[in-house]
Design a protein around this motif. Structure first.
Motif, PDB file in Angstrom:
ATOM      1  N   GLN A 186       3.868   1.460  14.478  1.00  0.00           N
ATOM      2  CA  GLN A 186       2.721   0.770  15.069  1.00  0.00           C
ATOM      3  C   GLN A 186       2.619  -0.670  14.561  1.00  0.00           C
ATOM      4  OE1 GLN A 186      -1.095   2.452  13.972  1.00  0.00           O
ATOM      5  NE2 GLN A 186      -1.983   1.952  15.967  1.00  0.00           N
ATOM      6  N   VAL A 187       2.750  -0.854  13.256  1.00  0.00           N
ATOM      7  CA  VAL A 187       2.639  -2.192  12.672  1.00  0.00           C
ATOM      8  C   VAL A 187       3.815  -3.058  13.089  1.00  0.00           C
ATOM      9  CG1 VAL A 187       2.653  -3.482  10.509  1.00  0.00           C
ATOM     10  CG2 VAL A 187       1.217  -1.436  10.738  1.00  0.00           C
ATOM     11  N   SER A 188       5.018  -2.499  13.035  1.00  0.00           N
ATOM     12  CA  SER A 188       6.200  -3.262  13.421  1.00  0.00           C
ATOM     13  C   SER A 188       6.113  -3.720  14.875  1.00  0.00           C
ATOM     14  CB  SER A 188       7.460  -2.423  13.210  1.00  0.00           C
ATOM     15  OG  SER A 188       8.615  -3.121  13.607  1.00  0.00           O
ATOM     16  N   ASP A 189       5.658  -2.833  15.756  1.00  0.00           N
ATOM     17  CA  ASP A 189       5.526  -3.180  17.176  1.00  0.00           C
ATOM     18  C   ASP A 189       4.472  -4.256  17.389  1.00  0.00           C
ATOM     19  OD1 ASP A 189       5.915  -2.597  20.131  1.00  0.00           O
ATOM     20  OD2 ASP A 189       3.782  -2.108  19.891  1.00  0.00           O
ATOM     21  N   ALA A 190       3.344  -4.137  16.702  1.00  0.00           N
ATOM     22  CA  ALA A 190       2.263  -5.102  16.883  1.00  0.00           C
ATOM     23  C   ALA A 190       2.690  -6.498  16.445  1.00  0.00           C
ATOM     24  CB  ALA A 190       1.037  -4.663  16.082  1.00  0.00           C
ATOM     25  N   ILE A 191       3.394  -6.592  15.319  1.00  0.00           N
ATOM     26  CA  ILE A 191       3.844  -7.898  14.836  1.00  0.00           C
ATOM     27  C   ILE A 191       4.913  -8.473  15.759  1.00  0.00           C
ATOM     28  CG2 ILE A 191       5.010  -9.102  12.940  1.00  0.00           C
ATOM     29  CD1 ILE A 191       3.665  -7.071  11.041  1.00  0.00           C
ATOM     30  N   ALA A 192       5.814  -7.610  16.248  1.00  0.00           N
ATOM     31  CA  ALA A 192       6.870  -8.082  17.148  1.00  0.00           C
ATOM     32  C   ALA A 192       6.282  -8.611  18.459  1.00  0.00           C
ATOM     33  CB  ALA A 192       7.856  -6.951  17.425  1.00  0.00           C
ATOM     34  N   ARG A 193       5.227  -7.976  18.956  1.00  0.00           N
ATOM     35  CA  ARG A 193       4.655  -8.384  20.246  1.00  0.00           C
ATOM     36  C   ARG A 193       3.698  -9.560  20.123  1.00  0.00           C
ATOM     37  NH1 ARG A 193       1.350  -5.147  22.566  1.00  0.00           N
ATOM     38  NH2 ARG A 193       1.112  -3.583  20.913  1.00  0.00           N
ATOM     39  N   HIS A 194       2.919  -9.603  19.039  1.00  0.00           N
ATOM     40  CA  HIS A 194       1.825 -10.577  18.965  1.00  0.00           C
ATOM     41  C   HIS A 194       2.002 -11.623  17.870  1.00  0.00           C
ATOM     42  CE1 HIS A 194      -0.312  -8.235  21.887  1.00  0.00           C
ATOM     43  NE2 HIS A 194      -0.354  -7.163  21.100  1.00  0.00           N
ATOM     44  N   MET A 245       6.819  -7.653   6.019  1.00  0.00           N
ATOM     45  CA  MET A 245       5.509  -7.856   6.634  1.00  0.00           C
ATOM     46  C   MET A 245       4.729  -6.547   6.782  1.00  0.00           C
ATOM     47  SD  MET A 245       6.230 -10.587   9.689  1.00  0.00           S
ATOM     48  CE  MET A 245       6.365 -12.360   9.386  1.00  0.00           C
ATOM     49  N   ILE A 246       5.435  -5.431   6.846  1.00  0.00           N
ATOM     50  CA  ILE A 246       4.757  -4.150   7.060  1.00  0.00           C
ATOM     51  C   ILE A 246       3.831  -3.834   5.897  1.00  0.00           C
ATOM     52  CG2 ILE A 246       5.116  -1.667   7.300  1.00  0.00           C
ATOM     53  CD1 ILE A 246       7.731  -2.329   8.797  1.00  0.00           C
ATOM     54  N   ALA A 247       4.339  -3.910   4.672  1.00  0.00           N
ATOM     55  CA  ALA A 247       3.502  -3.637   3.501  1.00  0.00           C
ATOM     56  C   ALA A 247       2.365  -4.643   3.407  1.00  0.00           C
ATOM     57  CB  ALA A 247       4.340  -3.652   2.224  1.00  0.00           C
ATOM     58  N   SER A 248       2.643  -5.909   3.727  1.00  0.00           N
ATOM     59  CA  SER A 248       1.590  -6.921   3.668  1.00  0.00           C
ATOM     60  C   SER A 248       0.488  -6.626   4.677  1.00  0.00           C
ATOM     61  CB  SER A 248       2.190  -8.306   3.932  1.00  0.00           C
ATOM     62  OG  SER A 248       3.107  -8.667   2.922  1.00  0.00           O
ATOM     63  N   PHE A 249       0.857  -6.204   5.879  1.00  0.00           N
ATOM     64  CA  PHE A 249      -0.132  -5.877   6.909  1.00  0.00           C
ATOM     65  C   PHE A 249      -0.995  -4.703   6.454  1.00  0.00           C
ATOM     66  CE2 PHE A 249      -1.734  -4.228  10.911  1.00  0.00           C
ATOM     67  CZ  PHE A 249      -1.986  -5.377  11.653  1.00  0.00           C
ATOM     68  N   LEU A 250      -0.371  -3.732   5.794  1.00  0.00           N
ATOM     69  CA  LEU A 250      -1.088  -2.549   5.327  1.00  0.00           C
ATOM     70  C   LEU A 250      -1.793  -2.773   3.990  1.00  0.00           C
ATOM     71  CD1 LEU A 250       1.689   0.070   6.157  1.00  0.00           C
ATOM     72  CD2 LEU A 250      -0.505  -0.165   7.349  1.00  0.00           C
ATOM     73  N   ASP A 251      -1.589  -3.948   3.380  1.00  0.00           N
ATOM     74  CA  ASP A 251      -2.031  -4.219   2.007  1.00  0.00           C
ATOM     75  C   ASP A 251      -1.549  -3.112   1.083  1.00  0.00           C
ATOM     76  OD1 ASP A 251      -3.135  -5.620  -0.088  1.00  0.00           O
ATOM     77  OD2 ASP A 251      -5.190  -4.924   0.260  1.00  0.00           O
ATOM     78  N   ALA A 252      -0.305  -2.717   1.270  1.00  0.00           N
ATOM     79  CA  ALA A 252       0.289  -1.642   0.493  1.00  0.00           C
ATOM     80  C   ALA A 252       0.975  -2.205  -0.744  1.00  0.00           C
ATOM     81  CB  ALA A 252       1.313  -0.888   1.341  1.00  0.00           C
ATOM     82  N   PRO A 253       0.680  -1.700  -1.923  1.00  0.00           N
ATOM     83  CA  PRO A 253       1.457  -2.120  -3.085  1.00  0.00           C
ATOM     84  C   PRO A 253       2.912  -1.735  -2.876  1.00  0.00           C
ATOM     85  CG  PRO A 253       0.177  -0.159  -3.601  1.00  0.00           C
ATOM     86  CD  PRO A 253      -0.272  -0.619  -2.248  1.00  0.00           C
TER      87      PRO A 253
END
Length: 459
Positions: free
Chosen positions: A288-296, A396-404
């Motif tokens: 979901q995150v990867s798709d959203a960043i790729a599209r937008h 970018m995925i971890a950053s979008f999720l604020d994941a350590p």
């Protein structure tokens, strides 16, 4: 730095009297000359003065901590008293030295650690490749022909990789504390955004900015985390069972380069053989995150534009790296409504990730490819922009999720280039990912000789 110069070894050497803070400071000053463009500024006189004070405390039996006297590096977008904070840019040349330390620097200094200097970075911390036309690009001497050091915390990673310091502070917005370690064979840690105070740090995209560090080992990273939070023994390292989640179709979907895929495959096999519990299943938030960043696009780019919009007009504009200008202008063209949708998605995706992780950590390659050659990136701005995006695609995925997230060495390609893996945990579970990373580092162990390279992901 003496052989075995990780934090525990240095602390032991200082405690035994085998080495002094003055020795470490002088050794740093000798070594830093061999690593051009790694540091933007070094104050030798002040460092030696601080080292003498540290040695005095130890002689009187009053060290501030076991690490009193160990030099550390500070990325030059973080304030350190007595140093100008350039943020990697000529637009800040008018600034005087910072009058006070950022809290994270102050906390380490309170434990007796010594600021060795301010490390180089991509201008405004706004690139995953680490090039800087103003202060030079770190790490040109490490490969022939030269390769990109990774960004934006390029100088921090090279300082550790070149054995100048055992610890270097950095920041991470979209991958800046994971790409440089991936390209240099070091360990990088992107903390949850509220783990360390952000005051005294020049912002890029405040919703995504966070602090962390680069070290040589995960044990050093755990020591840093304890020091930075004033809780030295807060993260356990007991030999509990490791549970690692792998979304195999997502790994294939990411388009990882074949030589990187081989090393990642090997690391997964070695972890399984070492006793790690690896579960293969679909992880919807990754898709979901990867798709959203790729599209937008990356929403942090819009925030970066708002932070630096005033620099897009002359005369400041003429002082900025054109590649950085192009990224800022691209961020400014992002539809604010789209950004709002992405930020709403971010909240939902973080909740989904918490549910799906279920006490485990998630495994990803840190970067899809090996460190790219430097000359083509310097010569072609379009190639630079395309490679920058590909380099940050996974981080970018971890950053979008604020994941350590912890990035650590997975192995070497047949050409001897470093490959890195990352472990992610849900927001706030920094201790979990640090402990898991320590186990992964131990289990890979001798496998990091990488004599057994296989192809394809495990079935």
């Amino acid at each position: 730095m003496p052989d075995g110069g990780d934090l525990p070894a240095l602390a032991a050497g200082l405690a035994s009297g085998e080495v002094s803070a003055g020795d470490l400071a002088r050794d740093f000053l000798d070594r830093v000359r061999t690593s051009p463009a790694t540091f933007i500024s070094v104050d030798a006189e002040h460092l030696l003065q601080e080292a003498r004070a540290s040695d005095g405390r130890r002689r009187s039996g009053e060290p501030l901590s076991p690490y009193d006297g160990i030099p550390f590096a500070v990325k030059d977008n973080i304030d350190a008293a007595g140093y100008r904070t350039t943020n990697g840019s000529r637009t800040r040349a008018w600034l005087g030295p910072a009058r006070s330390d950022a809290p994270i620097v102050a906390t380490l200094r309170a434990a007796g650690l010594l600021v060795a200097g301010k490390t180089n970075l991509s201008e405004f911390a706004f690139s995953g490749l680490g090039l800087n036309p103003h202060f030079g690009t770190p790490g040109r001497h490490r490969h022939d022909p030269p390769r990109a050091p990774g960004g934006s915390s390029a100088g921090s990673a090279i300082a550790v990789a070149d054995n100048l310091v055992a610890l270097a502070l950095g920041t991470d917005t979209a991958g800046s504390l994971r790409v440089p370690p991936a390209f240099t064979g070091t360990v990088g840690f992107r903390a949850t955004s509220n783990r360390y105070p952000m005051s005294g740090v020049v912002p890029l995209a405040p919703s995504f900015d966070t602090l962390g560090a680069v070290t040589r080992t995960v044990a050093d990273m755990i020591a840093f985390d304890g020091l930075a939070r004033g809780r030295p023994n807060d993260v356990a390292t007991a030999d509990d069972e490791i549970e690692i989640l792998v979304d195999r179709p997502f790994l294939r979907f990411c388009g990882v380069a074949p030589d990187v895929e081989q090393v990642i495959d090997n690391a997964l096999r070695d972890l399984r053989h070492g006793g790690a519990r690896i579960l293969f299943r679909r992880l919807e938030p990754l898709w979901q995150v990867s798709d959203a960043i790729a599209r937008h696009g990356w929403p942090g780019g819009f925030e970066a534009y708002r932070q630096h919009a005033a620099l897009l007009a002359p005369p400041e504009r003429d002082l900025v790296d054109p590649r950085v200008l192009a990224r800022l202008e691209l961020g400014g063209r992002t539809d604010p409504d789209i950004v709002a949708e992405l930020m709403a998605l971010r909240v939902a995706a973080r909740e989904d990730f918490e549910r799906e992780a279920q006490g485990a950590v998630v495994f990803l390659p840190t970067v899809k490819h090996v460190p790219p050659l430097l000359a083509p990136l310097e010569a072609d701005d379009r190639r630079f922009a395309e490679m920058n995006l590909e380099t940050l695609r996974l981080t970018m995925i971890a950053s979008f999720l604020d994941a350590p997230a912890v990035a650590l060495p997975a192995g070497l390609t047949p050409d001897g280039l470093p490959v890195s893996l990352s472990l992610l945990a849900p927001r706030g579970h920094d201790g979990r990912v640090l402990v898991a990373a320590s186990h992964v580092e131990r289990l890979l162990g001798s496998a990091l000789s990488f004599s057994r390279l296989r192809s394809g992901f495990p079935h």
